[in-house]
Design a protein around this motif. Structure first.
Motif, short mmCIF file in Angstrom:
data_model
loop_
_atom_site.label_atom_id
_atom_site.label_comp_id
_atom_site.label_asym_id
_atom_site.label_seq_id
_atom_site.Cartn_x
_atom_site.Cartn_y
_atom_site.Cartn_z
N HIS A 1 15.72 16.47 -71.31
CA HIS A 1 16.03 17.01 -69.98
C HIS A 1 15.68 18.49 -69.86
O HIS A 1 15.68 19.05 -68.77
CB HIS A 1 17.51 16.81 -69.66
CG HIS A 1 18.44 17.53 -70.59
ND1 HIS A 1 18.61 17.16 -71.92
CD2 HIS A 1 19.24 18.62 -70.40
CE1 HIS A 1 19.47 17.98 -72.49
NE2 HIS A 1 19.86 18.87 -71.60
N ARG A 2 15.36 19.14 -70.97
CA ARG A 2 15.07 20.58 -70.96
C ARG A 2 13.59 20.90 -71.09
O ARG A 2 13.20 22.06 -71.23
CB ARG A 2 15.86 21.26 -72.09
CG ARG A 2 17.36 21.14 -71.92
CD ARG A 2 18.13 21.65 -73.12
NE ARG A 2 17.96 23.09 -73.33
CZ ARG A 2 18.68 24.02 -72.70
NH1 ARG A 2 19.59 23.67 -71.81
NH2 ARG A 2 18.48 25.30 -72.96
N LYS B 1 12.67 8.89 -72.72
CA LYS B 1 13.36 9.92 -71.94
C LYS B 1 12.40 11.05 -71.56
O LYS B 1 12.44 11.55 -70.43
CB LYS B 1 14.55 10.47 -72.71
CG LYS B 1 15.71 9.49 -72.86
CD LYS B 1 16.88 10.13 -73.58
CE LYS B 1 18.05 9.15 -73.69
NZ LYS B 1 19.20 9.77 -74.43
N LYS C 1 10.25 9.92 -68.72
CA LYS C 1 10.98 9.91 -67.44
C LYS C 1 11.04 11.32 -66.86
O LYS C 1 10.91 11.50 -65.65
CB LYS C 1 12.39 9.35 -67.65
CG LYS C 1 12.41 7.84 -67.87
CD LYS C 1 13.83 7.33 -68.02
CE LYS C 1 13.85 5.81 -68.19
NZ LYS C 1 15.23 5.28 -68.37
N VAL C 2 11.21 12.31 -67.73
CA VAL C 2 11.20 13.69 -67.28
C VAL C 2 9.83 14.06 -66.73
O VAL C 2 9.70 14.72 -65.70
CB VAL C 2 11.59 14.65 -68.43
CG1 VAL C 2 11.33 16.10 -68.06
CG2 VAL C 2 13.04 14.45 -68.81
#
Length: 239
Positions: free
Chosen positions: A26-27, A89, A92-93
């Motif tokens: 997420h970063r 993940k 997806k980002v």
């Protein structure tokens, strides 16, 4: 969960490595996060690739694309880009950022070996940056990249040399002293000497055209390219 753990190694990926980067996914696009170094070196990598291969109008594959930092920048330079990764993940980002930026990149959750069977000799340029030192069998990754590129095409790899200086700078310095990267990001045993990478490339039908170092000044916080390949380096090869 057990089934996934059994399947991933066959795809030439380390489950622990995938989980490590998934936890930070997420970063990816936060320029002040753990991925700050990737954002800072991206212009160097992008210019290097563009100067040697000319991205405009080219069909490009970004292997191990993560959140899409390099993929998007190559697309902005006029390339038709596909980014692949085994980190769901992170992809997806990348997809979410694509919606925000409007930069056209095709992302796929697939291994480079699988894609090589599906789309051999379909890309003008293949990039595999900061990935080889995180996989169980880097030679297999190189072989797959060679299979994916068209005859006369370009393949770029970047990784970390294996010697005491590289351990001092890339592990102790970057992870424990300067905190540029999270501790445990790199495993020194997986670092790759330029001679090893060049040999694997040659065995896969690739010819090494250029070997260039990437350096960092602690005081000025400045990255640049030169001929010192003792720590980080980029290899330009052609098919």
């Amino acid at each position: 969960m057990v089934q996934k753990t059994q399947t991933i190694p066959a795809l030439n990926a380390d489950p622990a490595e995938l989980e490590k980067f998934s936890a930070l996914a997420h970063r990816w696009w936060d320029k002040n996060s753990e991925f700050k170094p990737l954002h800072e070196i991206n212009p160097l990598r992008l210019d290097y690739i563009d100067q040697h291969a000319g991205l405009a109008g080219k069909r490009v594959l970004d292997v191990g694309c993560g959140g899409g930092i390099l993929s998007e920048s190559m697309s902005l330079h006029g390339a038709d880009v596909m980014g692949i990764d085994l980190g769901e993940k992170a992809l997806k980002v990348a997809q979410l950022h694509k919606l925000e930026s409007g930069v056209p990149v095709e992302y796929r959750l697939i291994s480079v070996e699988q894609l090589a069977e599906e789309l051999p000799r379909q890309f003008d340029v293949v990039t595999c940056m900061e990935m080889l030192e995180h996989v169980p069998d880097p030679a297999a990754i190189i072989a797959a990249c060679a299979k994916l590129v068209k005859p006369g095409g370009h393949v770029f790899f970047s990784t970390i040399n294996r010697n005491p200086k590289a351990y001092l700078y890339a592990v102790l310095g970057a992870e424990y002293v300067l905190n540029l990267l999270p501790r445990g990001t790199h495993d020194y045993a997986k670092f790759i000497k330029p001679s090893e990478l060049s040999a694997w490339a040659r065995q896969s039908g690739l010819t090494t055209r250029a070997l260039t170092g990437m350096r960092y000044n602690v005081l000025s916080k400045h990255y640049w390219l030169d001929q010192d390949v003792s720590v980080n380096y980029i290899v330009h090869t052609t098919r």
